[in-house]
Design an enzyme around this catalytic site. Structure first.
Site, mmCIF file in Angstrom:
data_model
loop_
_atom_site.group_PDB
_atom_site.id
_atom_site.type_symbol
_atom_site.label_atom_id
_atom_site.label_comp_id
_atom_site.label_asym_id
_atom_site.label_seq_id
_atom_site.Cartn_x
_atom_site.Cartn_y
_atom_site.Cartn_z
ATOM 1 N N GLU A 193 0.865 -1.186 0.000
ATOM 2 C CA GLU A 193 0.000 0.000 0.000
ATOM 3 C C GLU A 193 0.891 1.221 0.000
ATOM 4 O O GLU A 193 2.068 1.142 0.352
ATOM 5 C CB GLU A 193 -0.845 0.041 1.278
ATOM 6 C CG GLU A 193 -1.809 -1.094 1.432
ATOM 7 C CD GLU A 193 -2.288 -1.219 2.884
ATOM 8 O OE1 GLU A 193 -2.560 -0.189 3.520
ATOM 9 O OE2 GLU A 193 -2.360 -2.358 3.368
ATOM 10 N N LYS B 152 2.187 4.653 1.621
ATOM 11 C CA LYS B 152 2.249 5.216 2.960
ATOM 12 C C LYS B 152 1.810 6.669 2.832
ATOM 13 O O LYS B 152 2.526 7.504 2.290
ATOM 14 C CB LYS B 152 3.677 5.140 3.507
ATOM 15 C CG LYS B 152 3.789 5.531 4.957
ATOM 16 C CD LYS B 152 5.161 5.142 5.493
ATOM 17 C CE LYS B 152 5.243 5.256 6.999
ATOM 18 N NZ LYS B 152 5.139 6.621 7.498
ATOM 19 N N ASP C 252 1.024 10.363 3.806
ATOM 20 C CA ASP C 252 1.721 11.253 4.722
ATOM 21 C C ASP C 252 0.744 12.262 5.315
ATOM 22 O O ASP C 252 0.474 13.296 4.724
ATOM 23 C CB ASP C 252 2.839 11.969 3.948
ATOM 24 C CG ASP C 252 3.925 12.447 4.876
ATOM 25 O OD1 ASP C 252 3.900 12.065 6.063
ATOM 26 O OD2 ASP C 252 4.794 13.208 4.421
ATOM 27 N N TYR D 167 -6.930 1.982 6.082
ATOM 28 C CA TYR D 167 -6.126 0.818 5.719
ATOM 29 C C TYR D 167 -6.201 -0.376 6.654
ATOM 30 O O TYR D 167 -5.622 -1.409 6.349
ATOM 31 C CB TYR D 167 -4.667 1.219 5.516
ATOM 32 C CG TYR D 167 -4.076 2.016 6.661
ATOM 33 C CD1 TYR D 167 -3.830 3.357 6.506
ATOM 34 C CD2 TYR D 167 -3.786 1.412 7.867
ATOM 35 C CE1 TYR D 167 -3.317 4.101 7.540
ATOM 36 C CE2 TYR D 167 -3.263 2.141 8.906
ATOM 37 C CZ TYR D 167 -3.025 3.486 8.742
ATOM 38 O OH TYR D 167 -2.523 4.216 9.760
ATOM 39 N N LYS E 106 10.817 3.561 2.686
ATOM 40 C CA LYS E 106 10.805 5.013 2.512
ATOM 41 C C LYS E 106 11.419 5.391 1.168
ATOM 42 O O LYS E 106 12.524 4.952 0.846
ATOM 43 C CB LYS E 106 11.622 5.682 3.628
ATOM 44 C CG LYS E 106 10.971 5.598 4.997
ATOM 45 C CD LYS E 106 9.780 6.548 5.076
ATOM 46 C CE LYS E 106 9.248 6.688 6.479
ATOM 47 N NZ LYS E 106 9.646 7.800 7.236
ATOM 48 N N CYS F 1 16.599 45.927 8.609
ATOM 49 C CA CYS F 1 15.951 45.605 7.341
ATOM 50 C C CYS F 1 16.916 45.856 6.176
ATOM 51 O O CYS F 1 17.531 46.912 6.114
ATOM 52 C CB CYS F 1 14.699 46.464 7.182
ATOM 53 S SG CYS F 1 13.901 46.252 5.586
ATOM 54 N N CYS G 62 15.428 49.049 4.229
ATOM 55 C CA CYS G 62 15.225 50.390 4.785
ATOM 56 C C CYS G 62 16.022 50.615 6.067
ATOM 57 O O CYS G 62 15.896 51.659 6.695
ATOM 58 C CB CYS G 62 13.745 50.646 5.034
ATOM 59 S SG CYS G 62 13.086 49.724 6.425
ATOM 60 N N CYS H 237 10.175 43.584 9.570
ATOM 61 C CA CYS H 237 10.544 44.987 9.488
ATOM 62 C C CYS H 237 9.309 45.787 9.868
ATOM 63 O O CYS H 237 8.278 45.701 9.206
ATOM 64 C CB CYS H 237 10.978 45.360 8.071
ATOM 65 S SG CYS H 237 11.032 47.152 7.845
ATOM 66 N N CYS I 77 9.078 51.342 4.223
ATOM 67 C CA CYS I 77 9.952 50.302 3.686
ATOM 68 C C CYS I 77 9.535 49.976 2.247
ATOM 69 O O CYS I 77 8.406 49.528 2.024
ATOM 70 C CB CYS I 77 9.839 49.085 4.593
ATOM 71 S SG CYS I 77 10.902 47.733 4.120
HETATM 72 P P1 AMP Z 1 5.850 6.054 11.384
HETATM 73 O O1 AMP Z 1 5.044 7.177 11.968
HETATM 74 O O2 AMP Z 1 6.882 6.513 10.418
HETATM 75 O O3 AMP Z 1 6.304 5.064 12.376
HETATM 76 O O4 AMP Z 1 4.841 5.274 10.434
HETATM 77 C C1 AMP Z 1 3.686 4.681 10.951
HETATM 78 C C2 AMP Z 1 2.513 5.450 10.470
HETATM 79 O O5 AMP Z 1 2.365 5.365 9.068
HETATM 80 C C3 AMP Z 1 1.252 4.875 10.989
HETATM 81 O O6 AMP Z 1 0.954 5.348 12.272
HETATM 82 C C4 AMP Z 1 0.249 5.358 9.996
HETATM 83 O O7 AMP Z 1 -0.307 6.563 10.458
HETATM 84 C C5 AMP Z 1 1.037 5.717 8.768
HETATM 85 N N1 AMP Z 1 0.563 5.077 7.553
HETATM 86 C C6 AMP Z 1 0.328 5.719 6.388
HETATM 87 N N2 AMP Z 1 -0.115 4.887 5.450
HETATM 88 C C7 AMP Z 1 -0.209 3.673 6.014
HETATM 89 C C8 AMP Z 1 -0.632 2.398 5.538
HETATM 90 N N3 AMP Z 1 -1.031 2.229 4.272
HETATM 91 N N4 AMP Z 1 -0.600 1.377 6.394
HETATM 92 C C9 AMP Z 1 -0.184 1.546 7.678
HETATM 93 N N5 AMP Z 1 0.228 2.725 8.185
HETATM 94 C C10 AMP Z 1 0.222 3.790 7.364
HETATM 95 ZN ZN ZN Z 2 12.192 47.638 5.900
#
Ligand code: AMP
Ligand code: ZN
Length: 664
Positions: free
Chosen positions: A110, A112, A114, A221, A308, A402, A405, A420, A426
């Site tokens: 899957e 990951k 962010d 997930y 990663k 600054c 100015c 500033c 300015c």
């Molecule tokens: P980390 O915070 O780097 O330890 O990564 C773990 C976190 O990745 C988990 O707490 C999830 O919030 C996140 N995460 C994002 N996508 C997924 C996924 N597909 N499966 C499991 N965890 C995920």
């Molecule tokens: Zn300035």
């Protein structure tokens, strides 16, 4: 149908439409029709409080305020994930697995996501709780805020178990993130750095109606619970999807680490095309029985591994640190680099954020530095390549005056940025404010661009936006690259801007936090600049959608005598500082509840005017014809397909004259 039945039916319809729109990305009714149904529901719910339901779709707009988020212990601990960075790491992991389980091992791959991790609890198909990861054992109860996220189902569908928890990630897709930043920059605020922090920040806002405005999404997930009858991770995903959750269909099953790597390599390249940010792949042993045998370490499951992606990073020489002054006086340090190719573009400049950052990383001019393009739009300096300080260099001294100015800079307690304070004197601040004033969404002055504004200021011809209206052709002709014709255009464009309506003038003034929408609200409610100037914080807060922060900023803006003077001058020159008589006289509610589609070319009024007249009279303009369209206003050259559609649906087609008669 009695009220209770009506309420139920509307809730079900709205739930279905939410699902189609936010989970399936496939809406089946117009936004307008959705709003109408929502209003109907709200009206009924207000009249019948006895049918209150904490999971009604009407509560998606938020409104509840949380002062302190309650701490809640997780029933199932929320673990971290172990990280891997190479093929070898994954192969080592597989070896460890094979020692502990028998038989073939399949993996689900899957993305990951962010964002911010989230645990949702459902009972009898209803969302009862949403809790952040916190320290993994306990997190914050952010249910009221999470309910405003439209892709989180409040009521499930299909054959869901009576009780379970589901894990997912709250993300802020790029499109929404960028739009939020555009709005922030327009109102003089610092843009947000990255979607992840903004997403987690959004969950901890005290006012849930603020969270509701943020275009967050929740991607799921994993399901946790007793006797769920689920045998694999892949089934986890499919089940969740069938109950109405948003589960990206990107996940794949792999029979070997080589197949996992295919997935990884594909997404390492294609991740840039995704609507949201991802920083890697999560690989999970597919069989839940095998997962159980593998268990957990102190910190992470043994059955899962995050791979990663490498942030794209290069090293190059930092030639010079310069400092930019923004329209609000905020100072931004900029690294001027030896140009270098990174993630498909040539990078010459990178952000250094602020003084603390420079000191922490000990970045000096002449150093060789790492530049990275991660989840952020502007590349940033990650640090100095070891032993690559320029010989004999000394630590960077952050500026204390600054650069434009020479005014001593200020820094508010707790804020990272220097400012500033010389707002009136300015040059970049003066120029920035005037540039904002003339910009397209503000006064939209034709024949005048940002560079010319800078020239005008540098040549001492103007020092504020009111001065624009005193300029003459003779004065501007001597400027660089200015011919008779362009000078005429510019002066003419400035004069024409006197017709720009009050709400846009209000936006153009550049009051902090007053963006386009807020300006519209303020104009509509106060009707006159004097009323706005005289308004107290309490009066402003009483206006729909105006919060304390905006109210404070407005009040403080008008306490400046200089600003009042400039506004008085604008008024004298004929700039619109109140809602026009015409606008006032033309505002009625005669079209209330009617949706119009405008098509073709008109004789007496322009299309834009026509649309405005519809809105001024309480009607709604929509772009496509549906069964809910009340009228199509047809001009010359109306599209034949539109005509057929309107006729087919029995929507009345009226002429321009019919319409004008309608509004009297
Ligand atoms: P980390 O915070 O780097 O330890 O990564 C773990 C976190 O990745 C988990 O707490 C999830 O919030 C996140 N995460 C994002 N996508 C997924 C996924 N597909 N499966 C499991 N965890 C995920
Ligand atoms: Zn300035």
């Amino acid at each position: 149908m009695n009220a209770e039945q009506q309420i139920r039916q509307l809730r079900e319809e709205l739930r279905e439409h939410n699902y189609n729109y936010y989970v399936l990305d496939n809406p089946t009714i117009s936004d307008y029709d959705f709003d109408i149904k929502l209003k109907q529901l709200q009206t009924l719910e207000t009249a019948h409080p006895e049918y209150y339901d904490a999971n009604s779709p009407s509560l998606r707009v938020g409104g509840e305020v949380t002062k302190n988020f309650e701490t809640i212990a997780h029933t199932y601990r929320m673990y971290s994930l172990d990280n891997s960075y190479s093929k070898e790491d994954l192969e080592d992991w597989e070896k460890r697995i094979k020692k502990m389980v028998d038989g073939a091992v399949q993996y689900t791959c899957e993305l990951k996501y962010d964002g911010a991790s989230m645990s949702l609890t459902y009972e009898n198909g209803k969302l009862v709780r949403a809790v952040t990861r916190g320290d993994g054992f306990k997190g914050d109860n952010v249910t009221t805020n999470v309910k405003t996220i439209k892709s989180v189902p409040l009521q499930l569908q299909g054959d869901y178990p009576s009780k379970f928890e589901i894990r997912g990630e709250i993300v802020l897709p790029w499109e929404g993130f960028n739009a939020m930043n555009e709005e922030r920059v327009a109102t003089g605020e610092e843009p947000y750095r990255n979607p992840r922090n903004t997403a987690s920040g959004s969950l901890k806002l005290q006012d849930s109606s603020e969270t509701a405005k943020r275009p967050l999404e929740c991607l799921l997930y994993s399901i946790k619970g007793e006797r769920l009858g689920i045998a694999t991770q892949f089934e986890n995903l499919e089940k969740a999807r069938s109950w109405g959750f948003k589960v990206p269909s990107i996940a794949k099953l792999a029979n070997s680490i080589d197949e996992v790597l295919e997935f990884v390599n594909y997404w390492d390249i294609h991740r840039h095309d995704l609507p949201y940010e991802t920083d890697g792949v999560v690989v999970k042993v597919n069989d839940l029985q095998q997962q159980e045998e593998l268990g957990y370490t102190a910190k992470a499951p043994r059955w899962a591994m995050a791979y990663k992606f490498k942030a794209e990073q290069v090293s190059t020489v930092l030639h010079e640190i310069t400092y930019q002054v923004g329209r609000t006086g905020a100072i931004t340090p900029v690294a001027n680099l030896e140009p270098v190719a990174l993630a498909g573009t040539i990078v010459k400049r990178a952000s250094l954020h602020n003084a603390d950052q420079i000191a922490k990383l000990d970045i000096r001019e002449g150093d060789t530095v790492y530049v990275e393009k991660g989840g952020e739009i502007i590349p940033k300096i990650m640090g100095v390549v070891p032993d690559k300080h320029r010989p004999s260099s000394t630590p960077t001294q952050y500026i204390d005056v600054c650069p434009e100015c020479a005014t001593p800079l200020t820094r508010t307690e707790g804020e990272a940025q220097h400012y500033c304070p010389n707002a009136e004197g300015c040059p970049p601040q003066i120029i920035g404010r005037i540039q904002h004033f003339i910009s397209r969404k503000a006064m939209d002055i034709e024949g005048l661009g940002g560079e010319t504004v800078a020239l005008l200021v540098e040549n001492g011809l103007i020092t504020n936006y009111a001065d624009l209206y005193t300029l003459t052709i003779e004065q501007v002709i001597p400027l660089e690259r200015m011919a008779q014709k362009s000078a005429e255009n510019m002066i003419h464009g400035i004069a024409a801007s006197k017709d720009i309506p009050f709400e846009r003038v209000l936006f153009a003034l550049g009051i902090r936090y007053v963006g386009e929408t807020v300006a519209k609200k303020l104009a509509k409610y106060t009707k006159h600049i004097d009323a706005l100037i005289g308004a107290s914080e309490e009066e402003l807060i009483a206006i729909d959608e105006i919060g304390e922060r905006i109210a404070q900023s407005v009040v403080s803006f008008f306490t400046s005598e200089k600003k009042i003077l400039i506004i008085k001058r604008l008024k004298d020159y004929g700039v619109q500082l109140k809602i026009s008589e015409e606008q006032l006289a033309n505002q009625t509610n005669v079209l209330q509840g009617n949706a119009f589609v405008v098509s073709g070319v008109f004789e007496k009024v322009s299309r834009a005017e026509l649309k405005k007249m519809i809105e001024d009279n309480g009607g709604k303009v929509s772009s496509s014809i549906s069964a809910k369209t009340s009228f199509v206003v047809a001009g010359d050259k109306m599209g034949p397909s539109k005509r057929t559609k309107a006729e087919g649906l029995g929507v009345p087609i009226i002429t321009e004259d019919d319409f004008l008669e309608m509004i009297g």
